[in-house]
Design a protein around this motif. Structure first.
Motif, PDB file in Angstrom:
ATOM      1  N   ASN A  88      63.035 -14.391  86.149  1.00 43.17           N
ATOM      2  CA  ASN A  88      63.310 -13.995  84.789  1.00 43.17           C
ATOM      3  C   ASN A  88      62.308 -14.072  83.769  1.00 43.17           C
ATOM      4  O   ASN A  88      62.187 -13.116  82.794  1.00 43.17           O
ATOM      5  N   GLU A  89      61.517 -15.132  83.863  1.00 49.71           N
ATOM      6  CA  GLU A  89      60.313 -15.247  83.085  1.00 49.71           C
ATOM      7  C   GLU A  89      59.240 -14.058  83.457  1.00 49.71           C
ATOM      8  O   GLU A  89      58.631 -13.843  82.406  1.00 49.71           O
ATOM      9  N   ARG A  90      59.101 -13.965  84.535  1.00 55.69           N
ATOM     10  CA  ARG A  90      58.182 -13.023  84.901  1.00 55.69           C
ATOM     11  C   ARG A  90      58.594 -11.473  84.464  1.00 55.69           C
ATOM     12  O   ARG A  90      57.816 -10.800  83.768  1.00 55.69           O
ATOM     13  N   LEU A  91      59.791 -11.267  84.540  1.00 57.69           N
ATOM     14  CA  LEU A  91      60.385 -10.046  83.958  1.00 57.69           C
ATOM     15  C   LEU A  91      59.938  -9.982  82.394  1.00 57.69           C
ATOM     16  O   LEU A  91      59.570  -8.844  81.643  1.00 57.69           O
ATOM     17  N   THR A  92      60.069 -11.119  81.689  1.00 57.80           N
ATOM     18  CA  THR A  92      60.020 -11.051  80.199  1.00 57.80           C
ATOM     19  C   THR A  92      58.541 -10.939  79.950  1.00 57.80           C
ATOM     20  O   THR A  92      58.450 -10.211  79.066  1.00 57.80           O
ATOM     21  N   ASP A  93      57.795 -11.519  80.771  1.00 50.30           N
ATOM     22  CA  ASP A  93      56.222 -11.535  80.601  1.00 50.30           C
ATOM     23  C   ASP A  93      55.884  -9.933  80.571  1.00 50.30           C
ATOM     24  O   ASP A  93      54.916  -9.630  79.899  1.00 50.30           O
ATOM     25  N   GLU A  94      56.446  -9.146  81.779  1.00 50.34           N
ATOM     26  CA  GLU A  94      55.846  -7.969  81.547  1.00 50.34           C
ATOM     27  C   GLU A  94      56.411  -7.101  80.589  1.00 50.34           C
ATOM     28  O   GLU A  94      55.842  -5.922  80.214  1.00 50.34           O
ATOM     29  N   GLU A  95      57.671  -7.303  80.253  1.00 46.94           N
ATOM     30  CA  GLU A  95      58.281  -6.480  78.914  1.00 46.94           C
ATOM     31  C   GLU A  95      57.340  -6.808  77.934  1.00 46.94           C
ATOM     32  O   GLU A  95      57.167  -5.835  77.031  1.00 46.94           O
ATOM     33  N   LYS A  96      56.859  -8.043  77.460  1.00 50.07           N
ATOM     34  CA  LYS A  96      56.097  -8.127  76.247  1.00 50.07           C
ATOM     35  C   LYS A  96      54.706  -7.565  76.564  1.00 50.07           C
ATOM     36  O   LYS A  96      54.294  -6.836  75.737  1.00 50.07           O
ATOM     37  N   GLY A  97      54.311  -7.358  77.749  1.00 50.77           N
ATOM     38  CA  GLY A  97      53.106  -6.610  78.101  1.00 50.77           C
ATOM     39  C   GLY A  97      53.214  -5.157  77.623  1.00 50.77           C
ATOM     40  O   GLY A  97      52.231  -4.415  77.273  1.00 50.77           O
ATOM     41  N   ASP A  98      54.142  -4.595  78.163  1.00 56.85           N
ATOM     42  CA  ASP A  98      54.510  -3.215  77.744  1.00 56.85           C
ATOM     43  C   ASP A  98      54.622  -3.038  76.477  1.00 56.85           C
ATOM     44  O   ASP A  98      54.181  -1.806  75.871  1.00 56.85           O
ATOM     45  N   GLU A  99      55.108  -3.927  75.451  1.00 55.97           N
ATOM     46  CA  GLU A  99      54.995  -3.646  73.993  1.00 55.97           C
ATOM     47  C   GLU A  99      53.736  -3.489  73.693  1.00 55.97           C
ATOM     48  O   GLU A  99      53.565  -2.581  72.410  1.00 55.97           O
ATOM     49  N   PHE A 100      52.517  -3.699  74.086  1.00 53.33           N
ATOM     50  CA  PHE A 100      51.253  -3.753  73.635  1.00 53.33           C
ATOM     51  C   PHE A 100      50.458  -2.538  74.184  1.00 53.33           C
ATOM     52  O   PHE A 100      49.427  -2.270  73.787  1.00 53.33           O
ATOM     53  N   ASP A 101      51.091  -1.773  75.310  1.00 54.45           N
ATOM     54  CA  ASP A 101      50.492  -0.645  75.905  1.00 54.45           C
ATOM     55  C   ASP A 101      50.479   0.362  74.945  1.00 54.45           C
ATOM     56  O   ASP A 101      51.708   1.005  74.879  1.00 54.45           O
ATOM     57  N   GLY A 102      49.591   1.023  74.509  1.00 52.63           N
ATOM     58  CA  GLY A 102      49.943   2.175  73.835  1.00 52.63           C
ATOM     59  C   GLY A 102      49.486   2.401  72.401  1.00 52.63           C
ATOM     60  O   GLY A 102      49.566   3.464  71.762  1.00 52.63           O
TER      61      GLY A 102
END
Length: 102
Positions: A88-102
């Motif tokens: 769950n923490e790993r998925l949350t971290d990946e989602e946070k990373g997606d916010e900054f792509d772009g």
């Protein structure tokens, strides 16, 4: 981390369980460890894995580590809890990373 530690989370790289996350519950010898996930791989019948077939994650589940040190074993419930929390923490971290792509 220099080598595997009881309570450490690892990703299985080869074999039938490839792609699954497991927790090291015991060091078997210098080349292999015993792993379990609390589900299919129970603590009473852990899987022996060659260290080379695992990708060690830089994360130790404290409740699992403490239980192994204090009692010499760990419950399947604690294994499942630790892996679920990690994923769950790993998925949350990946989602946070997606916010900054772009």
């Amino acid at each position: 981390m220099p080598g595997p530690v009881p309570g450490q989370i690892a990703l299985v790289k080869s074999g039938r369980g490839a792609g699954l996350y497991v927790i090291i519950i015991k060091l078997a010898d210098e080349h292999s460890v015993l792993v379990a996930d609390g589900g299919k791989l129970k603590n009473t019948r852990p899987k022996r894995k060659n260290i080379r077939h695992l990708q060690l994650v830089d994360r130790i589940a404290p409740e699992v580590y403490d239980s192994i040190i204090e009692t010499g074993s760990v419950t399947n419930g604690k294994l499942r809890f630790a892996l679920t929390r990690f994923l769950n923490e790993r998925l949350t971290d990946e989602e946070k990373g997606d916010e900054f792509d772009g």
